[in-house]
Design a protein around this motif. Structure first.
Motif, short mmCIF file in Angstrom:
data_model
loop_
_atom_site.label_atom_id
_atom_site.label_comp_id
_atom_site.label_asym_id
_atom_site.label_seq_id
_atom_site.Cartn_x
_atom_site.Cartn_y
_atom_site.Cartn_z
N LEU A 43 -11.44 -13.14 -37.23
CA LEU A 43 -10.52 -13.04 -36.09
C LEU A 43 -9.24 -13.82 -36.35
CD1 LEU A 43 -13.02 -13.34 -33.09
CD2 LEU A 43 -11.96 -11.28 -34.03
N ALA A 44 -9.36 -14.96 -37.04
CA ALA A 44 -8.15 -15.73 -37.39
C ALA A 44 -7.27 -14.93 -38.34
CB ALA A 44 -8.55 -17.06 -38.03
N ALA A 76 -3.48 -19.59 -36.39
CA ALA A 76 -3.40 -20.65 -37.39
C ALA A 76 -4.29 -21.82 -37.01
CB ALA A 76 -1.95 -21.11 -37.55
N LEU A 77 -4.32 -22.17 -35.72
CA LEU A 77 -5.17 -23.28 -35.28
C LEU A 77 -6.65 -22.93 -35.43
CD1 LEU A 77 -3.25 -24.44 -32.07
CD2 LEU A 77 -3.10 -25.35 -34.40
N TRP A 199 -2.36 -29.74 -37.56
CA TRP A 199 -3.55 -29.24 -38.25
C TRP A 199 -4.60 -30.31 -38.45
CZ3 TRP A 199 -3.94 -24.63 -41.74
CH2 TRP A 199 -3.11 -23.59 -41.29
N TRP A 200 -4.16 -31.55 -38.69
CA TRP A 200 -5.10 -32.63 -38.97
C TRP A 200 -6.13 -32.81 -37.86
CZ3 TRP A 200 -6.63 -35.04 -43.14
CH2 TRP A 200 -7.19 -36.30 -43.08
N PRO A 201 -5.76 -32.86 -36.58
CA PRO A 201 -6.79 -32.99 -35.53
C PRO A 201 -7.77 -31.82 -35.52
CG PRO A 201 -4.61 -33.47 -34.64
CD PRO A 201 -4.40 -32.88 -36.00
N LEU A 202 -7.27 -30.59 -35.78
CA LEU A 202 -8.17 -29.44 -35.78
C LEU A 202 -9.16 -29.50 -36.93
CD1 LEU A 202 -7.99 -27.14 -33.64
CD2 LEU A 202 -5.91 -28.48 -33.79
N VAL A 320 -8.95 -23.06 -27.35
CA VAL A 320 -9.11 -21.64 -27.65
C VAL A 320 -9.95 -21.45 -28.91
CG1 VAL A 320 -7.89 -19.53 -28.32
CG2 VAL A 320 -6.99 -20.95 -26.47
N ALA A 321 -9.67 -22.26 -29.94
CA ALA A 321 -10.43 -22.14 -31.19
C ALA A 321 -11.90 -22.46 -30.97
CB ALA A 321 -9.83 -23.09 -32.24
#
Length: 422
Positions: A43-44, A76-77, A199-202, A320-321
């Motif tokens: 899906l990403a 992207a997330l 991006w780092w927190p994700l 959402v992710a």
């Protein structure tokens, strides 16, 4: 009964081939592999394709007709979030590595990162109109090596801390630089489309969840509900305080550039001499006070707009992710037979993404081939290009997975990881 030496071998006819493919279809995505994660990766990838070649509307939550715009930024997330989960799964799942295993895991991750970085640089050389995310991926994978031995709790605390503090630090540093922050490293990781502080927190949050019991339906349901709540919180606050208007690429107030000509006169950006005397060049403090708008800075740090790097984008997009991953984990097992094509795409996301970027460079970039689905200027005409791109990805990846197994670039990264780990 003939002996083994004289027996005539029976050729594998169409029936045997069909039976083999059917068996592989039935076995694709079965435990210990989590088919839900493959579907989430797919899906990403599909969301990124939509952003690149589709006519994605600007997302307005109060207008359901624009909800297709959720792919912008969120894809992207989601990619980063699932990547963090994958790192955790490949380094021991719930068993946090330590000692020699930890050193080996770190070397393997660096090897994988170097291959991803190299692939990203090659794709950028093609001049594709897409913003290639792989170089940032490679750098951030290397940056993950110090935290591979962290517990889920420690990873979660670090993810929350970076999400809250990172955007404010970036905004403050950009302000102190008077809008002139630049350079290859800054552009790559701080002020670019794919910011490390976003991006780092994700990645950290994904690693924390990857150390948990992902196969539990109860855990997946909790992930879905928690993700929905975070998404509502992040995007709701963004809409309430009006921070959604600050988007990626929208610069903070920057000072006018000054210089001195050969006669010692102050000149502006256009090269024309100014009326002020040479001593009238504003000081750093004066320029900082004049150009700093606290409201704009706050909006930039809290923004929920796609690719803005704001805290609310991280919270809402991360929600959402998490919700997508939770839903895919819940539906993966009962719907596994019909989700096989999506799972095939998700099992080789690097290969699929690279082929997509190459196709953009060949078919859509200036001077590329002309296709019926493209307008006269070589740009996509609408949803047709998106549908064709997704169809080709589903068919191609499914055929490859059922006949050859792992994707070619996934094999290359695995080989790089093994080589450096040795």
């Amino acid at each position: 009964m003939p002996s083994a030496s004289t027996a005539v071998p029976v050729p594998a006819g169409p029936v045997s081939v069909r039976r083999g493919i059917a068996d592989r279809w039935r076995d694709l995505g079965r435990p210990p592999r989590l088919i839900g994660l493959d579907v989430a990766r797919a899906l990403a990838v599909v969301g990124m394709v939509a952003v690149h070649v589709g006519r994605v509307p600007e997302l307005t939550w109060s207008r359901p007709a624009t909800w297709g715009g959720i792919s912008h930024g969120h894809s992207a997330l989601l990619f980063a979030f699932v990547a963090g989960i994958s790192v955790a799964l490949s380094t021991g799942r719930r068993d946090v590595p330590a000692g020699d295993r930890l050193r080996t895991a770190r070397l393997a991750l660096v090897g994988r990162a170097l291959v991803v970085l190299a692939i990203g640089l090659v794709l950028e050389l093609l001049g594709s109109p897409a913003s290639v995310i792989l170089p940032v991926y490679g750098v951030l994978f290397v940056a993950l090596t110090p935290v591979l031995g962290w517990t889920p709790r420690r990873l979660a605390v670090a993810a929350v801390t970076v999400a809250l503090v990172g955007p404010a630090l970036v905004t403050g540093a950009t302000t102190l630089a008077l809008g002139g922050a630049g350079g290859p490293g800054i552009s790559l990781l701080v002020v670019g489309v794919y910011q490390a502080t976003t991006w780092w927190p994700l990645l950290l949050a994904g690693m924390a969840l990857g150390r948990c019991e992902l196969g539990s339906p109860r855990f997946a349901a909790g992930l879905l509900v928690g993700g929905v709540l975070l998404a509502v919180l992040g995007h709701g606050l963004g809409a309430a305080v009006g921070t959604g208007a600050v988007s990626a690429g929208e610069d903070l107030p920057a000072s006018e550039s000054f210089a001195m000509d050969a006669q010692g006169r102050v000149v502006g950006e256009d090269g024309d001499a100014q009326e002020e005397s040479p001593g009238a060049l504003p000081s750093y403090r004066e320029r900082l006070l004049e150009d700093t708008d606290l409201g704009t800075l706050t909006a930039a740090a809290l923004s929920s707009a796609p690719h803005s790097g704001g805290t609310l984008e991280i919270v809402g997009g991360g929600g959402v992710a998490a919700a997508v991953v939770g839903a895919c984990l819940l539906l993966g097992r009962p719907l596994r037979p019909v989700l096989v094509p999506l799972a095939a795409v998700g099992s080789m996301p690097l290969t699929c993404y690279a082929v997509h970027v190459v196709s953009l460079a060949v078919l859509i970039a200036p001077g590329g081939l002309r296709m019926p689905l493209l307008a006269d200027d070589g740009r996509p005409t609408g949803h047709g290009t998106f549908l064709w791109s997704v169809a080709v990805a589903l068919v191609g990846c499914t055929a490859w997975a059922l006949t050859l197994g792992r994707g070619p670039l996934e094999r290359l990264t695995a080989r790089g990881a093994r080589a450096l780990a040795r």
